[in-house]
Design an enzyme around this catalytic site. Structure first.
Site, PDB file in Angstrom:
ATOM      1  N   PRO A 174     -13.392  -4.000 -15.846  1.00 31.58           N
ATOM      2  CA  PRO A 174     -13.445  -5.465 -15.912  1.00 31.58           C
ATOM      3  C   PRO A 174     -12.074  -6.054 -16.253  1.00 31.58           C
ATOM      4  CG  PRO A 174     -14.762  -4.465 -17.683  1.00 31.58           C
ATOM      5  CD  PRO A 174     -14.154  -3.343 -16.911  1.00 31.58           C
ATOM      6  N   SER A 196       0.072  -9.390   6.404  1.00 34.13           N
ATOM      7  CA  SER A 196       1.338  -9.890   5.851  1.00 34.13           C
ATOM      8  C   SER A 196       2.261 -10.457   6.933  1.00 34.13           C
ATOM      9  CB  SER A 196       2.057  -8.758   5.108  1.00 34.13           C
ATOM     10  OG  SER A 196       2.384  -7.716   6.003  1.00 34.13           O
ATOM     11  N   GLY A 222       0.841  -1.194   0.000  1.00 32.58           N
ATOM     12  CA  GLY A 222       0.000   0.000   0.000  1.00 32.58           C
ATOM     13  C   GLY A 222       0.880   1.249   0.000  1.00 32.58           C
ATOM     14  N   GLY A 241      -7.499  -7.472  -7.655  1.00 32.35           N
ATOM     15  CA  GLY A 241      -6.068  -7.326  -7.938  1.00 32.35           C
ATOM     16  C   GLY A 241      -5.352  -8.594  -7.500  1.00 32.35           C
ATOM     17  N   ARG A 242      -4.055  -8.447  -7.245  1.00 35.71           N
ATOM     18  CA  ARG A 242      -3.258  -9.617  -6.856  1.00 35.71           C
ATOM     19  C   ARG A 242      -3.848 -10.331  -5.641  1.00 35.71           C
ATOM     20  NH1 ARG A 242       1.092  -5.773  -8.356  1.00 35.71           N
ATOM     21  NH2 ARG A 242       0.223  -4.622  -6.630  1.00 35.71           N
ATOM     22  N   ILE A 243      -4.163  -9.563  -4.602  1.00 39.48           N
ATOM     23  CA  ILE A 243      -4.646 -10.183  -3.358  1.00 39.48           C
ATOM     24  C   ILE A 243      -6.076 -10.698  -3.541  1.00 39.48           C
ATOM     25  CG2 ILE A 243      -5.145  -9.770  -0.907  1.00 39.48           C
ATOM     26  CD1 ILE A 243      -2.718  -7.804  -0.950  1.00 39.48           C
ATOM     27  N   HIS A 299      -4.134  -5.436  11.898  1.00 33.22           N
ATOM     28  CA  HIS A 299      -3.407  -5.271  10.630  1.00 33.22           C
ATOM     29  C   HIS A 299      -2.248  -6.272  10.516  1.00 33.22           C
ATOM     30  CE1 HIS A 299      -2.457  -2.138   7.271  1.00 33.22           C
ATOM     31  NE2 HIS A 299      -2.160  -3.369   6.881  1.00 33.22           N
ATOM     32  N   ILE A 300      -2.594  -7.553  10.496  1.00 34.32           N
ATOM     33  CA  ILE A 300      -1.562  -8.601  10.468  1.00 34.32           C
ATOM     34  C   ILE A 300      -1.575  -9.390   9.153  1.00 34.32           C
ATOM     35  CG2 ILE A 300      -1.351  -8.890  12.969  1.00 34.32           C
ATOM     36  CD1 ILE A 300      -3.249 -11.371  12.658  1.00 34.32           C
TER      37      ILE A 300
HETATM   38  O1  DGY Z   1       0.321  -2.439   2.485  1.00 35.21           O
HETATM   39  C1  DGY Z   1       0.795  -3.451   2.983  1.00 35.21           C
HETATM   40  O2  DGY Z   1       1.945  -3.822   2.757  1.00 35.21           O
HETATM   41  C2  DGY Z   1      -0.014  -4.297   3.874  1.00 35.21           C
HETATM   42  O3  DGY Z   1      -1.142  -3.646   4.324  1.00 35.21           O
HETATM   43  C3  DGY Z   1       0.833  -4.812   5.017  1.00 35.21           C
HETATM   44  O4  DGY Z   1       0.202  -5.915   5.545  1.00 35.21           O
END
Ligand code: DGY
Length: 329
Positions: A188, A297, A85, A163-165, A294-295
């Site tokens: 799309p 990653s 982000g 997106g990727r996630i 916010h865990i």
């Molecule tokens: O933006 C990011 O890298 C994520 O929110 C971290 O978990």
């Protein structure tokens, strides 16, 4: 504060995994000044630390705005954020100054998708509430109507931001027997969506038809507050809302009202506004709201890899070389 001898000067705003710091120190050629703490760098220390530096390695919790850029001075060449982000970076100001930006996409996709699925299951099957009942004596016997939740089998899952996630979440949810995937976003993506036979729909339809909504979009001016009263009012009463992107995508007051008034069944949030959420925040009083700090990653391997990528982005930028992951401004 820790200082080591290099030729270019960089400021690292936090204690990061050793692998990342090692990548910086082994490359040679820079002086690294680090805020060597697990806690965020105080604003005054950030402004002082960045002054005169050519490189800045920062985190998503550091607001890099005009004030920081002015404090850094005209020598700042590269900002490398250890995050995918980048809503904490004042990109307009950064671009104006010709500063290059590195970030860490891809390497955290699997961990974040895994956490999104974990949070979804914990929320829809009421795991935190159930664990609490075991501890507090609420578990008296097996009861047919007790602790029931909602399952994924035969459900419609809506992904806000494929997106990727978002794709990695859909890939993991598919084997649970999801009947249909919907997705909404800026445009799309037929080739990507084909893997999940996912249908691109307006956000209003995503809200109306999904049993589960997973928010994985980036925070931009367009997505800020997009999950608001109108959105939650459209959702089904037995639907579950999950957000693992950024807290500001959600109007939290509207979410609170939707949860309290039974407009939606439950919510799972890995991200909030602000972070940390004050411990007396109304959302924390709700049993049907599961909140994580916010865990997304937060696996050892992922955080190591993120730190090394952030270091390598910084080094490449300082040398004027292509970065492994450059954010094109
Ligand atoms: O933006 C990011 O890298 C994520 O929110 C971290 O978990």
């Amino acid at each position: 504060m820790r200082t080591a001898r290099w030729a270019m000067e960089v400021f690292v705003t936090r204690r990061i995994p050793a692998a990342g710091l090692r990548a910086l120190s082994e490359a040679g050629g820079c002086t690294v000044q680090q805020w060597d703490s697990n806690e965020p760098v105080p604003r005054a220390e950030l402004l002082a630390g960045v002054a005169g530096k050519q490189g800045l390695l920062c985190l998503l919790s550091d607001r890099i705005d005009k004030e920081v850029l002015d404090a850094a001075g005209s020598g700042l060449k590269v900002i490398s954020t250890m995050s995918v982000g980048f809503d904490h970076l004042a990109l307009h100001e950064i671009k104006k100054r010709g500063i290059r930006v590195g970030y860490t996409p891809d390497v955290l996709t699997d961990a974040t998708a895994e956490l999104s699925v974990a949070l979804l299951l914990a929320t829809c099957r009421r795991l935190p509430e159930s664990v609490e009942e075991v501890k507090n004596g609420g578990w008296t016997t097996w009861k047919p109507l007790w602790m029931c939740g909602y399952g994924l089998s035969d459900s419609i899952v809506g992904i806000l931001g494929l997106g990727r996630i978002g794709q990695a979440v859909a890939r993991r949810l598919k084997p649970f027997g999801v009947k249909k995937f919907l997705y909404a976003g800026s445009h799309p993506k037929p080739e990507i969506a084909a893997e999940f036979q996912a249908e691109f729909v307006p956000i209003t339809r995503l809200a109306e038809e999904s049993d589960f909504i997973v928010v994985t979009c980036a925070l931009t001016p367009e997505t800020q507050g997009i999950c608001n009263k109108d959105f939650f009012c459209r959702m089904k009463k037995n639907s579950v809302f999950i957000n693992t992107s950024r807290g500001a995508v959600v109007n939290q007051e509207d979410l609170y009202n939707a949860l309290v008034n039974g407009q939606i069944a439950a919510a799972g949030l890995d991200v909030t506004t602000p972070e940390p959420l004050p411990t007396d925040h109304p959302l924390l009083s709700l049993k049907n709201c599961v909140i994580l700090p916010h865990i997304g990653s937060a696996t050892y391997a992922t955080r190591n890899t993120m730190s090394v990528l952030a270091a390598n982005n910084l080094l490449a930028g300082l040398k004027g070389e292509p970065m492994p992951s450059e954010l094109l401004l």
